[in-house]
Write a protein that holds these residues in place. Structure first.
Motif, mmCIF file in Angstrom:
data_model
loop_
_atom_site.group_PDB
_atom_site.id
_atom_site.type_symbol
_atom_site.label_atom_id
_atom_site.label_comp_id
_atom_site.label_asym_id
_atom_site.label_seq_id
_atom_site.Cartn_x
_atom_site.Cartn_y
_atom_site.Cartn_z
ATOM 1 N N MET A 198 67.111 62.942 8.959
ATOM 2 C CA MET A 198 65.790 62.050 9.125
ATOM 3 C C MET A 198 65.131 61.641 10.709
ATOM 4 O O MET A 198 64.175 60.946 10.695
ATOM 5 C CB MET A 198 65.981 60.654 8.289
ATOM 6 N N HIS A 199 66.243 61.825 11.658
ATOM 7 C CA HIS A 199 65.835 61.641 12.957
ATOM 8 C C HIS A 199 66.061 62.878 13.859
ATOM 9 O O HIS A 199 66.897 63.543 13.642
ATOM 10 C CB HIS A 199 66.793 60.422 13.616
ATOM 11 N N THR A 200 65.063 62.703 14.689
ATOM 12 C CA THR A 200 64.975 63.832 15.884
ATOM 13 C C THR A 200 65.557 63.395 17.151
ATOM 14 O O THR A 200 65.889 64.226 18.071
ATOM 15 C CB THR A 200 63.581 64.504 16.154
ATOM 16 N N GLU A 201 65.732 62.163 17.270
ATOM 17 C CA GLU A 201 66.279 61.579 18.436
ATOM 18 C C GLU A 201 67.494 60.918 18.104
ATOM 19 O O GLU A 201 67.583 60.209 16.885
ATOM 20 C CB GLU A 201 65.496 60.674 19.290
ATOM 21 N N PRO A 202 68.561 60.406 19.033
ATOM 22 C CA PRO A 202 69.601 59.662 18.736
ATOM 23 C C PRO A 202 69.176 58.314 18.390
ATOM 24 O O PRO A 202 68.330 57.660 18.914
ATOM 25 C CB PRO A 202 70.282 59.638 20.050
ATOM 26 N N VAL A 203 69.855 57.560 17.430
ATOM 27 C CA VAL A 203 69.749 56.200 16.758
ATOM 28 C C VAL A 203 70.690 55.487 17.556
ATOM 29 O O VAL A 203 71.926 55.574 17.356
ATOM 30 C CB VAL A 203 69.565 56.301 15.337
ATOM 31 N N LYS A 204 70.397 54.344 18.085
ATOM 32 C CA LYS A 204 71.140 53.409 18.744
ATOM 33 C C LYS A 204 71.427 52.059 18.135
ATOM 34 O O LYS A 204 70.579 51.761 17.342
ATOM 35 C CB LYS A 204 70.920 53.438 20.393
ATOM 36 N N THR A 205 72.494 51.395 18.576
ATOM 37 C CA THR A 205 72.667 50.105 18.125
ATOM 38 C C THR A 205 71.513 49.314 18.652
ATOM 39 O O THR A 205 70.710 49.809 19.676
ATOM 40 C CB THR A 205 73.844 49.514 18.546
ATOM 41 N N ARG A 206 71.202 47.973 18.037
ATOM 42 C CA ARG A 206 70.090 46.986 18.350
ATOM 43 C C ARG A 206 70.683 45.524 18.974
ATOM 44 O O ARG A 206 70.085 44.840 18.552
ATOM 45 C CB ARG A 206 69.131 47.046 17.419
ATOM 46 N N PHE A 207 71.715 45.648 19.635
ATOM 47 C CA PHE A 207 72.322 44.335 19.995
ATOM 48 C C PHE A 207 71.418 43.462 20.962
ATOM 49 O O PHE A 207 71.296 42.545 20.550
ATOM 50 C CB PHE A 207 73.785 44.673 20.582
ATOM 51 N N TYR A 208 70.861 44.358 21.928
ATOM 52 C CA TYR A 208 70.076 43.626 22.938
ATOM 53 C C TYR A 208 68.784 44.471 22.969
ATOM 54 O O TYR A 208 68.964 45.452 23.478
ATOM 55 C CB TYR A 208 70.452 43.517 24.129
ATOM 56 N N VAL A 209 67.664 44.115 22.341
ATOM 57 C CA VAL A 209 66.518 44.879 22.627
ATOM 58 C C VAL A 209 65.708 44.155 23.768
ATOM 59 O O VAL A 209 65.076 43.075 23.465
ATOM 60 C CB VAL A 209 65.634 44.963 21.224
ATOM 61 N N VAL A 210 65.657 44.869 24.751
ATOM 62 C CA VAL A 210 65.131 43.954 26.150
ATOM 63 C C VAL A 210 64.418 45.002 26.877
ATOM 64 O O VAL A 210 64.607 46.022 26.972
ATOM 65 C CB VAL A 210 66.383 43.445 26.871
ATOM 66 N N GLY A 211 63.177 44.322 27.373
ATOM 67 C CA GLY A 211 62.256 45.063 28.024
ATOM 68 C C GLY A 211 62.537 45.129 29.641
ATOM 69 O O GLY A 211 63.698 44.583 30.062
#
Length: 236
Positions: A53-66
């Motif tokens: 279902m994904h074309t790019e690596p899916v990563k954890t979301r512990f810190y979603v930071v800009g």
């Protein structure tokens, strides 16, 4: 006597007007420090159905930071308020399962407010709630591909109540349950708005699963012009 009566009425009207004054609390949550690099979810990648279902690596979301430290997925709420929930009439929180991930990853509702879980994937999921507060029920329900939505609600306040999928053990969502409507969750720009807070002095707290699990607090005074409350959290 008539003058005194008019004075009393005027005072009562003024008091009612004061109690009706409300403003918005706005602010921004910033992260100080460099968080650990998010890791690719190899279980998802290697899953025969979810991986494609994904074309790019899916990563954890512990810190979603800009780039500027803007911190998403922080729950900001007033502290010390109870029994003010309007959850029964509030718009449901929609949580979708798409690409074998929960979205949103972090959400917030009131006690009694519906949480509607959708399955947009062509695979079976199960929705397993794992509360830690007595009075919030642990539930485990299967949800077929294209199946009917599942609805949950909880009667006790709880921070980061976990939703998981036992079929796909990397799938999590965390929903904070508040006993009042005065809360918000920061977006990718780190900002938040808590609307229509009655005028007064409050303690406001920012909660982040990694950077501030116990919460960071500050005092805030709300007027008709609103109030400002910024937070700087540190990498843990």
């Amino acid at each position: 006597m008539k003058l005194n009566s008019l004075t009393i009425i005027a005072a009562a009207l003024a008091a009612g007007l004061t109690s009706a004054v409300a403003g918005n609390i706005t602010g921004k949550v910033t992260l100080k420090g460099t968080p650990p690099a998010e890791k690719e979810i190899t279980q998802l990648k290697d899953d025969a159905n979810c991986g494609k279902m994904h074309t790019e690596p899916v990563k954890t979301r512990f810190y979603v930071v800009g780039a500027g430290g803007e911190l998403a997925d922080t729950v900001v709420m007033l502290k010390g308020i109870s029994g003010k929930s309007t959850g029964a009439s509030a718009t449901p929180l929609i949580v979708d399962q798409k690409g074998c991930e929960y979205s949103p990853y972090v959400g917030a509702v009131q006690t009694g407010q519906s949480i509607v879980i959708k399955n947009s994937d062509p695979v079976l999921h199960n929705v397993h709630t794992q509360p830690t507060v007595a009075g919030n029920e642990e539930l485990n329900k299967a949800q077929m591909a294209g199946g009917a939505d599942l609805t949950f609600n909880f009667g006790k306040a709880e921070n980061f109540l976990k939703f998981k999928c036992d079929v796909h053990p990397w799938m999590f969502s965390y929903v904070t349950v508040c006993d009042h409507p005065y809360f918000a969750v920061t977006g990718k720009d780190g900002t938040f708005t808590i609307k229509d807070v009655p005028a007064g002095e409050y303690t406001i707290v920012a909660l982040h699963r990694k950077a501030a699990a116990a919460g960071m607090e500050q005092k805030v005074t709300v007027t008709a012009e609103g109030a400002k409350a910024d937070f700087t959290l540190e990498v843990k």
